[in-house]
Design a protein around this motif. Sequence first.
Motif, PDB file in Angstrom:
ATOM      1  N   ARG A  83      12.686 -16.071   1.469  1.00  0.00           N
ATOM      2  CA  ARG A  83      11.851 -16.435   2.621  1.00  0.00           C
ATOM      3  C   ARG A  83      10.824 -15.346   2.898  1.00  0.00           C
ATOM      4  O   ARG A  83       9.683 -15.627   3.250  1.00  0.00           O
ATOM      5  N   ASN A  84      11.237 -14.111   2.743  1.00  0.00           N
ATOM      6  CA  ASN A  84      10.332 -12.996   2.943  1.00  0.00           C
ATOM      7  C   ASN A  84       9.167 -13.091   1.953  1.00  0.00           C
ATOM      8  O   ASN A  84       8.007 -12.916   2.321  1.00  0.00           O
ATOM      9  N   ALA A  85       9.474 -13.396   0.700  1.00  0.00           N
ATOM     10  CA  ALA A  85       8.438 -13.528  -0.317  1.00  0.00           C
ATOM     11  C   ALA A  85       7.532 -14.722  -0.027  1.00  0.00           C
ATOM     12  O   ALA A  85       6.322 -14.674  -0.272  1.00  0.00           O
TER      13      ALA A  85
ATOM     14  N   ASP B  83       2.113 -16.581   1.524  1.00  0.00           N
ATOM     15  CA  ASP B  83       1.219 -17.330   2.407  1.00  0.00           C
ATOM     16  C   ASP B  83       0.162 -16.425   3.034  1.00  0.00           C
ATOM     17  O   ASP B  83      -1.011 -16.792   3.128  1.00  0.00           O
ATOM     18  N   ILE B  84       0.591 -15.257   3.467  1.00  0.00           N
ATOM     19  CA  ILE B  84      -0.335 -14.324   4.112  1.00  0.00           C
ATOM     20  C   ILE B  84      -1.402 -13.859   3.129  1.00  0.00           C
ATOM     21  O   ILE B  84      -2.596 -13.838   3.440  1.00  0.00           O
ATOM     22  N   TYR B  85      -0.985 -13.504   1.922  1.00  0.00           N
ATOM     23  CA  TYR B  85      -1.947 -12.987   0.959  1.00  0.00           C
ATOM     24  C   TYR B  85      -2.788 -14.101   0.336  1.00  0.00           C
ATOM     25  O   TYR B  85      -3.864 -13.835  -0.202  1.00  0.00           O
ATOM     26  N   ALA B  86      -2.348 -15.350   0.431  1.00  0.00           N
ATOM     27  CA  ALA B  86      -3.161 -16.471  -0.047  1.00  0.00           C
ATOM     28  C   ALA B  86      -4.326 -16.743   0.902  1.00  0.00           C
ATOM     29  O   ALA B  86      -5.328 -17.352   0.489  1.00  0.00           O
ATOM     30  N   LEU B  87      -4.206 -16.300   2.140  1.00  0.00           N
ATOM     31  CA  LEU B  87      -5.314 -16.473   3.084  1.00  0.00           C
ATOM     32  C   LEU B  87      -6.586 -15.812   2.572  1.00  0.00           C
ATOM     33  O   LEU B  87      -7.672 -16.390   2.650  1.00  0.00           O
ATOM     34  N   ASP B  88      -6.466 -14.607   2.057  1.00  0.00           N
ATOM     35  CA  ASP B  88      -7.643 -13.900   1.545  1.00  0.00           C
ATOM     36  C   ASP B  88      -8.330 -14.692   0.444  1.00  0.00           C
ATOM     37  O   ASP B  88      -9.558 -14.808   0.422  1.00  0.00           O
TER      38      ASP B  88
ATOM     39  N   GLN C 225      -6.191  -9.745   8.212  1.00  0.00           N
ATOM     40  CA  GLN C 225      -5.764  -8.349   8.117  1.00  0.00           C
ATOM     41  C   GLN C 225      -4.797  -7.993   9.246  1.00  0.00           C
ATOM     42  O   GLN C 225      -3.823  -7.263   9.039  1.00  0.00           O
ATOM     43  N   ASP C 226      -5.038  -8.529  10.424  1.00  0.00           N
ATOM     44  CA  ASP C 226      -4.141  -8.299  11.548  1.00  0.00           C
ATOM     45  C   ASP C 226      -2.751  -8.882  11.258  1.00  0.00           C
ATOM     46  O   ASP C 226      -1.734  -8.262  11.571  1.00  0.00           O
ATOM     47  N   ILE C 227      -2.710 -10.051  10.644  1.00  0.00           N
ATOM     48  CA  ILE C 227      -1.415 -10.646  10.277  1.00  0.00           C
ATOM     49  C   ILE C 227      -0.718  -9.790   9.228  1.00  0.00           C
ATOM     50  O   ILE C 227       0.497  -9.598   9.289  1.00  0.00           O
ATOM     51  N   LYS C 228      -1.471  -9.258   8.275  1.00  0.00           N
ATOM     52  CA  LYS C 228      -0.865  -8.392   7.251  1.00  0.00           C
ATOM     53  C   LYS C 228      -0.233  -7.156   7.883  1.00  0.00           C
ATOM     54  O   LYS C 228       0.859  -6.739   7.493  1.00  0.00           O
ATOM     55  N   GLN C 229      -0.930  -6.565   8.836  1.00  0.00           N
ATOM     56  CA  GLN C 229      -0.382  -5.383   9.502  1.00  0.00           C
ATOM     57  C   GLN C 229       0.873  -5.734  10.287  1.00  0.00           C
ATOM     58  O   GLN C 229       1.842  -4.980  10.282  1.00  0.00           O
ATOM     59  N   THR C 230       0.857  -6.866  10.947  1.00  0.00           N
ATOM     60  CA  THR C 230       2.044  -7.312  11.690  1.00  0.00           C
ATOM     61  C   THR C 230       3.198  -7.563  10.736  1.00  0.00           C
ATOM     62  O   THR C 230       4.336  -7.168  10.998  1.00  0.00           O
TER      63      THR C 230
ATOM     64  N   ARG D  16       0.932 -17.982  12.987  1.00  0.00           N
ATOM     65  CA  ARG D  16      -0.361 -17.308  12.918  1.00  0.00           C
ATOM     66  C   ARG D  16      -1.098 -17.655  11.630  1.00  0.00           C
ATOM     67  O   ARG D  16      -2.316 -17.845  11.635  1.00  0.00           O
ATOM     68  N   VAL D  17      -0.371 -17.748  10.508  1.00  0.00           N
ATOM     69  CA  VAL D  17      -0.985 -18.146   9.239  1.00  0.00           C
ATOM     70  C   VAL D  17      -1.514 -19.569   9.347  1.00  0.00           C
ATOM     71  O   VAL D  17      -2.636 -19.860   8.919  1.00  0.00           O
ATOM     72  N   ASP D  18      -0.732 -20.456   9.939  1.00  0.00           N
ATOM     73  CA  ASP D  18      -1.174 -21.843  10.110  1.00  0.00           C
ATOM     74  C   ASP D  18      -2.418 -21.935  10.988  1.00  0.00           C
ATOM     75  O   ASP D  18      -3.312 -22.740  10.729  1.00  0.00           O
ATOM     76  N   THR D  19      -2.478 -21.089  12.013  1.00  0.00           N
ATOM     77  CA  THR D  19      -3.640 -21.081  12.898  1.00  0.00           C
ATOM     78  C   THR D  19      -4.895 -20.677  12.143  1.00  0.00           C
ATOM     79  O   THR D  19      -5.954 -21.301  12.291  1.00  0.00           O
ATOM     80  N   ILE D  20      -4.786 -19.649  11.320  1.00  0.00           N
ATOM     81  CA  ILE D  20      -5.964 -19.216  10.556  1.00  0.00           C
ATOM     82  C   ILE D  20      -6.344 -20.266   9.521  1.00  0.00           C
ATOM     83  O   ILE D  20      -7.527 -20.528   9.295  1.00  0.00           O
ATOM     84  N   ASN D  21      -5.365 -20.888   8.883  1.00  0.00           N
ATOM     85  CA  ASN D  21      -5.681 -21.959   7.940  1.00  0.00           C
ATOM     86  C   ASN D  21      -6.406 -23.109   8.631  1.00  0.00           C
ATOM     87  O   ASN D  21      -7.360 -23.667   8.095  1.00  0.00           O
ATOM     88  N   GLN D  22      -5.973 -23.446   9.831  1.00  0.00           N
ATOM     89  CA  GLN D  22      -6.626 -24.500  10.589  1.00  0.00           C
ATOM     90  C   GLN D  22      -8.046 -24.088  10.967  1.00  0.00           C
ATOM     91  O   GLN D  22      -8.978 -24.891  10.858  1.00  0.00           O
TER      92      GLN D  22
END
Length: 131
Positions: A49-51, A56-61, A86-91, A111-117
Motif C-alpha cells: 500500500r505504501n508503494a 500515485d504521487i510520483y505519477a502526478l509529475d 511537491q507539497d504532497i511529496k513532502q507530506t 489530496r492526489v485525487d484532488t490534484i488529478n481532478q
Amino acid sequence: MRKTIIAAALSAVIATGFAGTASAHSYGRDNDRYPGGNRAEASYLTPARNAEIRRDIYALDARIQNAQRNRAISPREATGLRRDAQDIKQTYTRYANRGLSVNEYRTLERRVDTINQRLRIEKRDRDGRRG
C-alpha cells in the motif's frame, strides 16, 4: 467423598483458568493477523500500500509534464499543479518516516485525487489561467 469431588473439580477449574490465561498469549497463532506481529501496528499499512500511494504521487509529475508538453495546460497552470504535487511529496515523506497509518494514507489519496481532478479541469478550460 463429596469434599474430595468438590476439591478436585475446584482445582480443575482453577487449573483451567490459569491455563486459559497462559494460552491467550499464543505467539504463533494471533501474530499472523497484524502487520509487524503485534496489534499496536495494526493501523499501519503494508509495504504494498505504501508503494501504491508513492506511485500515485510520483505519477502526478508525469501527468502534469505530459499535459504541458501537449499544450493542454499552460506553463503557469503546470507550475501551480507542480507546487501542489511537491507539497504532497513532502507530506508523504514526513508521514512515511514512521510508517503510513490508514488515516494518513487516506489523506494522501484524497489530496492526489484532488490534484488529478484539478488537472482534468485545467485541461478542459483552455484559458491559460489557474483557476
